[in-house]
Write an enzyme that holds these catalytic residues in place. Structure first.
Site, short mmCIF file in Angstrom:
data_model
loop_
_atom_site.label_atom_id
_atom_site.label_comp_id
_atom_site.label_asym_id
_atom_site.label_seq_id
_atom_site.Cartn_x
_atom_site.Cartn_y
_atom_site.Cartn_z
N ASN A 14 0.84 -1.21 0.00
CA ASN A 14 0.00 0.00 0.00
C ASN A 14 0.86 1.25 0.00
O ASN A 14 0.57 2.22 -0.70
CB ASN A 14 -0.94 0.00 1.21
CG ASN A 14 -2.20 -0.81 0.94
OD1 ASN A 14 -3.03 -0.42 0.13
ND2 ASN A 14 -2.34 -1.95 1.61
N MET A 98 0.98 -2.75 12.02
CA MET A 98 0.26 -3.70 12.86
C MET A 98 0.51 -3.45 14.35
O MET A 98 0.90 -4.34 15.10
CB MET A 98 0.65 -5.14 12.47
CG MET A 98 0.42 -5.45 11.00
SD MET A 98 -1.25 -5.10 10.41
CE MET A 98 -2.06 -6.63 10.83
N ARG A 99 0.29 -2.21 14.76
CA ARG A 99 0.40 -1.86 16.18
C ARG A 99 -0.86 -1.13 16.61
O ARG A 99 -1.40 -0.32 15.85
CB ARG A 99 1.58 -0.90 16.42
CG ARG A 99 2.93 -1.46 16.06
CD ARG A 99 3.41 -2.52 17.01
NE ARG A 99 3.40 -2.09 18.40
CZ ARG A 99 3.40 -2.95 19.44
NH1 ARG A 99 3.40 -4.25 19.23
NH2 ARG A 99 3.40 -2.49 20.67
N ILE A 100 -1.32 -1.42 17.82
CA ILE A 100 -2.42 -0.66 18.39
C ILE A 100 -1.84 0.62 18.97
O ILE A 100 -0.85 0.58 19.71
CB ILE A 100 -3.14 -1.49 19.47
CG1 ILE A 100 -3.83 -2.68 18.81
CG2 ILE A 100 -4.14 -0.62 20.24
CD1 ILE A 100 -4.46 -3.66 19.78
N HIS A 117 -8.00 -0.79 6.24
CA HIS A 117 -8.30 -2.06 6.90
C HIS A 117 -8.93 -3.00 5.88
O HIS A 117 -9.80 -2.59 5.12
CB HIS A 117 -9.26 -1.81 8.07
CG HIS A 117 -9.54 -3.05 8.85
ND1 HIS A 117 -8.61 -3.61 9.70
CD2 HIS A 117 -10.62 -3.86 8.87
CE1 HIS A 117 -9.12 -4.72 10.22
NE2 HIS A 117 -10.34 -4.89 9.73
N THR A 149 -9.59 6.81 15.00
CA THR A 149 -10.01 7.32 16.31
C THR A 149 -9.49 6.33 17.35
O THR A 149 -8.90 5.31 17.00
CB THR A 149 -11.55 7.43 16.38
OG1 THR A 149 -12.09 6.14 16.11
CG2 THR A 149 -12.09 8.44 15.38
N LEU A 152 -10.26 0.83 17.99
CA LEU A 152 -9.54 0.08 16.96
C LEU A 152 -10.41 -0.14 15.72
O LEU A 152 -11.56 -0.59 15.83
CB LEU A 152 -9.11 -1.28 17.52
CG LEU A 152 -8.34 -2.19 16.55
CD1 LEU A 152 -6.94 -1.64 16.29
CD2 LEU A 152 -8.27 -3.61 17.07
#
Ligand code: GAR
Length: 196
Positions: A14, A98-100, A117, A149, A152
């Protein structure tokens, strides 16, 4: 110049699609915008090679060396803010990152933090989206570009693409079909934010 900073964790297809669209559609002259840097939380992320070969600044920030999400996010913001200009706030683009992220980080970049997503949100937030869509018997699947926001995989939707689920699909074949559409809608959505 409005700087775009792209965060990745893996292959970065991407990110590459955004970089190519920026060049092809001349974002520099049209919007006064450029992809300024690519940051990965994994040193092995394949996308770093493409970024370096294309003359972009690259940074690796290994989340494993930080004690807390807050500490990692503060260090990440420190790198991003090198590209932030008061008159031209940096745009932060999550592309397979791939991290919150902590609420503090999300709030800091509110309104200028985007994610893609691989599902038709609000269906299937989280991981393993394609297998879950297959398991649910979905007849269509897709991808969503949205503002980030604190919740998740939630937040105002900027663009979606729909693909059919075909007989015999595996999570991999479905993911590949969706990914092709991701490469189309993510650059489009960013361009839509940058200008008319
Ligand atoms: C993409 O399918 C993206 O939508 C997904 O990871 C893949 C990254 O591919 N993101 C998420 O699952 C975020 N929750 P890429 O590294 O080739 O762009």
């Amino acid at each position: 110049m409005k700087n775009i900073v792209i965060l990745i964790s893996g292959g970065g297809s991407n990110m590459a699609a955004i970089v190519k669209a920026a060049r092809r559609d001349n974002w520099q002259d049209r919007f006064g915008a450029r992809v300024a840097a690519v940051i990965s939380n994994r040193a092995s992320a394949g996308g770093l090679i493409f970024a370096a070969e294309n003359g972009l600044a690259t940074e690796v920030l290994d989340h494993k060396v930080f004690d807390s999400r807050e500490a990692f996010d503060a260090a990440l913001a420190g790198i991003i803010d090198r590209f932030d200009e008061p008159a031209q706030p940096v745009l932060v683009v999550l592309a397979g990152f791939m991290r919150i992220l902590t609420p503090g980080f999300v709030n800091r970049y509110a309104g200028r933090l985007l994610n893609i997503h691989p599902s038709l949100l609000p269906a299937f937030p989280g991981l393993h989206t394609h297998q879950r869509a297959l398991d649910a018997g979905c007849q269509v699947a897709g991808a969503t570009v949205h503002q980030v926001t604190a919740e998740l995989d939630y937040g105002p939707i900027l663009a979606q693409a729909v693909v059919p689920v075909l007989p015999g699909d595996s999570a991999n074949t479905l993911a590949a079909r969706v990914l092709t559409q991701e490469h189309r809608i993510y650059p489009q959505a960013i361009a839509g934010l940058l200008g008319p």
